[in-house]
Scaffold this motif. Structure first.
Motif, PDB file in Angstrom:
ATOM      1  N   VAL A   1       0.670  15.691 -14.095  1.00  0.00           N
ATOM      2  CA  VAL A   1      -0.112  14.993 -13.075  1.00  0.00           C
ATOM      3  C   VAL A   1      -1.121  15.993 -12.519  1.00  0.00           C
ATOM      4  N   VAL A   2      -2.403  15.709 -12.711  1.00  0.00           N
ATOM      5  CA  VAL A   2      -3.445  16.651 -12.290  1.00  0.00           C
ATOM      6  C   VAL A   2      -4.254  16.117 -11.107  1.00  0.00           C
ATOM      7  N   ARG A   3      -3.961  14.894 -10.720  1.00  0.00           N
ATOM      8  CA  ARG A   3      -4.683  14.312  -9.586  1.00  0.00           C
ATOM      9  C   ARG A   3      -3.914  13.109  -9.076  1.00  0.00           C
ATOM     10  N   MET A   4      -3.918  12.906  -7.745  1.00  0.00           N
ATOM     11  CA  MET A   4      -3.442  11.666  -7.155  1.00  0.00           C
ATOM     12  C   MET A   4      -4.624  11.025  -6.438  1.00  0.00           C
ATOM     13  N   SER A   5      -4.798   9.725  -6.640  1.00  0.00           N
ATOM     14  CA  SER A   5      -5.918   9.046  -5.990  1.00  0.00           C
ATOM     15  C   SER A   5      -5.691   8.977  -4.482  1.00  0.00           C
ATOM     16  N   THR A   6      -6.772   8.793  -3.747  1.00  0.00           N
ATOM     17  CA  THR A   6      -6.726   8.776  -2.290  1.00  0.00           C
ATOM     18  C   THR A   6      -7.217   7.438  -1.757  1.00  0.00           C
ATOM     19  N   CYS A   7      -6.777   7.092  -0.564  1.00  0.00           N
ATOM     20  CA  CYS A   7      -7.178   5.852   0.098  1.00  0.00           C
ATOM     21  C   CYS A   7      -8.085   6.177   1.281  1.00  0.00           C
ATOM     22  N   TYR A   8      -9.248   5.556   1.296  1.00  0.00           N
ATOM     23  CA  TYR A   8     -10.172   5.630   2.428  1.00  0.00           C
ATOM     24  C   TYR A   8     -10.504   4.187   2.838  1.00  0.00           C
ATOM     25  N   PRO A   9      -9.657   3.547   3.640  1.00  0.00           N
ATOM     26  CA  PRO A   9      -9.901   2.146   4.002  1.00  0.00           C
ATOM     27  C   PRO A   9     -11.223   1.961   4.748  1.00  0.00           C
ATOM     28  N   GLU A  10     -11.778   0.773   4.647  1.00  0.00           N
ATOM     29  CA  GLU A  10     -12.950   0.437   5.454  1.00  0.00           C
ATOM     30  C   GLU A  10     -12.598   0.633   6.922  1.00  0.00           C
ATOM     31  N   PRO A  11     -13.526   1.176   7.704  1.00  0.00           N
ATOM     32  CA  PRO A  11     -13.236   1.472   9.110  1.00  0.00           C
ATOM     33  C   PRO A  11     -12.634   0.283   9.856  1.00  0.00           C
ATOM     34  N   GLY A  12     -11.444   0.492  10.415  1.00  0.00           N
ATOM     35  CA  GLY A  12     -10.802  -0.539  11.216  1.00  0.00           C
ATOM     36  C   GLY A  12     -10.087  -1.611  10.429  1.00  0.00           C
ATOM     37  N   SER A  13     -10.125  -1.532   9.077  1.00  0.00           N
ATOM     38  CA  SER A  13      -9.558  -2.615   8.267  1.00  0.00           C
ATOM     39  C   SER A  13      -8.038  -2.567   8.188  1.00  0.00           C
ATOM     40  N   ILE A  14      -7.455  -1.400   8.366  1.00  0.00           N
ATOM     41  CA  ILE A  14      -6.001  -1.277   8.285  1.00  0.00           C
ATOM     42  C   ILE A  14      -5.488  -0.576   9.541  1.00  0.00           C
ATOM     43  N   LYS A  15      -4.672  -1.291  10.291  1.00  0.00           N
ATOM     44  CA  LYS A  15      -4.069  -0.708  11.484  1.00  0.00           C
ATOM     45  C   LYS A  15      -2.567  -0.946  11.452  1.00  0.00           C
ATOM     46  N   ILE A  16      -1.812   0.124  11.652  1.00  0.00           N
ATOM     47  CA  ILE A  16      -0.360   0.047  11.746  1.00  0.00           C
ATOM     48  C   ILE A  16       0.002  -0.087  13.220  1.00  0.00           C
ATOM     49  N   LYS A  17       0.789  -1.088  13.557  1.00  0.00           N
ATOM     50  CA  LYS A  17       1.165  -1.305  14.949  1.00  0.00           C
ATOM     51  C   LYS A  17       2.249  -0.317  15.377  1.00  0.00           C
ATOM     52  N   ASP A  18       2.333  -0.065  16.674  1.00  0.00           N
ATOM     53  CA  ASP A  18       3.430   0.736  17.202  1.00  0.00           C
ATOM     54  C   ASP A  18       4.750   0.047  16.859  1.00  0.00           C
ATOM     55  N   ASP A  19       5.716   0.848  16.392  1.00  0.00           N
ATOM     56  CA  ASP A  19       7.058   0.378  16.022  1.00  0.00           C
ATOM     57  C   ASP A  19       7.057  -0.522  14.776  1.00  0.00           C
ATOM     58  N   GLU A  20       5.967  -0.586  14.061  1.00  0.00           N
ATOM     59  CA  GLU A  20       5.951  -1.365  12.817  1.00  0.00           C
ATOM     60  C   GLU A  20       6.806  -0.661  11.759  1.00  0.00           C
TER      61      GLU A  20
END
Length: 408
Positions: free
Chosen positions: A351-370
């Protein structure tokens, strides 16, 4: 998991430093360490060179190099992992005798991840995929460090580097050697299973067939008969990009989520029990019909936020790592790239690379205690010391203009 020793280090810089607009970049080289064919180097270097002051770090990249500064391929020196860990050290002046133990009174400052206090405490760290995996944070986000308000009087902020490199030159079975299979090391200590404590603090079970505990410093993999090659000195070369902290930066929090986290509850108290690694059993199916091995954990996040960046740390055989939201939505999937050649950065079968995630601004939000689900998928077949970690950065807010630059 990070197994810490008390090795101190004298660090020297490679001398590369540049400023581009407000960005500053410096390249450093760690203390050298020596390896021979089939040997393990498991080291901790204290007080490594690191940018000073109240700063915001944008990226941290590293690789293994030889004494001449040449990149070393994974099929010669397998970079199992490296971690950079923050700690606060007491300032010893001329009126106070310096203790024999340089870490006396030191305070470890772990990341915001959910694992047990001493499991996966780092702020950066990957493995063989380090050369090809992007680590940069998009503007205006940065990891805030060196804030004087967060450093106790009489202490200073420092960093240590923990690493494990396995020299597989001449190994009878490079795969087993790099997976730390216990029965492939010829110099395990006597009474190894009785004298070695596992993650739970109890003597290691005889059922433990491979992983971190069988890759202790200077252990020796079985070599092909008659194979000879010189011992050599290697080092970690790491490059850090940062900005001086100001009101234009938005701070992020760094989490490591582990697919082995055995979450329990005691009333309202959530107890995390990360194992850091796991064994994938042999497949009972034919190769063509073998389903992937799936390891997953449901992990409550006390403090959520906007997802800014994500990537996984996994080993050879990885299919992907994914985190899901409580409603089943995909938050980030990180896929491996396997090398096809011999040169550093393109080593065949690794494995020479792992892809990365750059979500669109504000598109993914994790709630508190989720409760998020961390899922690690590997190809079927026996593997030891497999890891399924997801590294994510979360932020409390977005820029006022909701614009995020993917440029550093």
């Amino acid at each position: 998991m990070v197994l810490l020793s008390t090795t101190t280090s004298a660090i020297y810089s490679e001398g590369e430093f540049e400023i581009n607009n407000n960005l500053k970049t410096a390249t450093f080289i760690s203390q050298k360490f020596e390896v021979g064919p089939g040997t393990v180097a498991a080291k901790t270097f204290l007080d490594i060179e690191f940018p000073k002051g109240h700063i915001g770090v944008k990226s941290f990249d590293s690789e293994i190099v030889d004494e001449e500064g040449n990149s070393v391929p994974l099929h010669e020196a397998y970079l199992h992992h490296w971690f950079a860990i923050k700690y606060q050290s007491k300032v010893w002046n001329t009126t106070s005798p310096v203790p024999h133990d340089p870490m006396e009174d030191a305070i470890y400052i772990r990341n915001q991840g959910t694992c047990n206090s001493y499991i996966l405490p780092a702020y950066w760290g990957l493995g063989g995929e380090s050369r090809g995996t992007i680590s940069k944070l998009p503007n205006p986000y940065a990891l805030e460090l060196g804030d004087p308000k967060n450093i106790p009087i009489g202490f200073e902020e420092k960093w240590l580097l923990n690493l494990m490199v396995i020299d597989t030159r001449g190994a009878i079975d490079k795969k087993s050697c790099s997976e730390c299979r216990c029965n492939h090391f010829i110099n395990l200590p006597k009474n190894f299973y009785n004298d070695t404590l596992g993650v739970d603090g109890k003597p290691l079970s005889p059922n433990y067939k491979g992983g971190l505990f069988c890759c202790k410093d200077e252990l020796q993999c079985k070599l092909k008969k008659g194979f000879e090659a010189p011992r050599r000195k290697l080092a970690i070369r790491y490059k850090i990009t940062w900005v001086d902290w100001d009101q234009h930066q938005i701070p992020v929090r760094f989490y490591i989520l582990d697919a082995t986290d055995r979450v329990k509850k005691n009333g309202s108290l959530v107890i995390h029990d990360c194992q850091a690694e796991y064994t994938i059993p042999p497949s009972n199916h034919g190769i063509k019909h073998s389903p992937p091995h799936i390891q997953k954990a449901n992990i409550p996040l006390e403090k959520g936020g906007y997802l800014i960046y994500g990537t996984a740390h996994m080993h050879t055989g990885a299919i992907n790592g994914t985190i899901y939201g409580q409603d089943g939505r995909v938050l980030c999937t990180s896929n491996p790239t396997y090398g096809k050649g011999e040169e550093p950065g393109n080593e065949k079968g690794y494995v020479v690379r792992m892809s990365t995630c750059y979500p669109e601004p504000g598109s993914i939000k994790i709630k508190d205690d989720e409760i998020v689900t961390m899922e690690s998928r590997y190809k079927s077949g026996y593997r030891t010391g497999a890891m399924g970690h997801m590294y994510i950065y979360l932020a409390d807010r977005l820029p006022e203009n909701r614009y995020i630059s993917t440029q550093m």
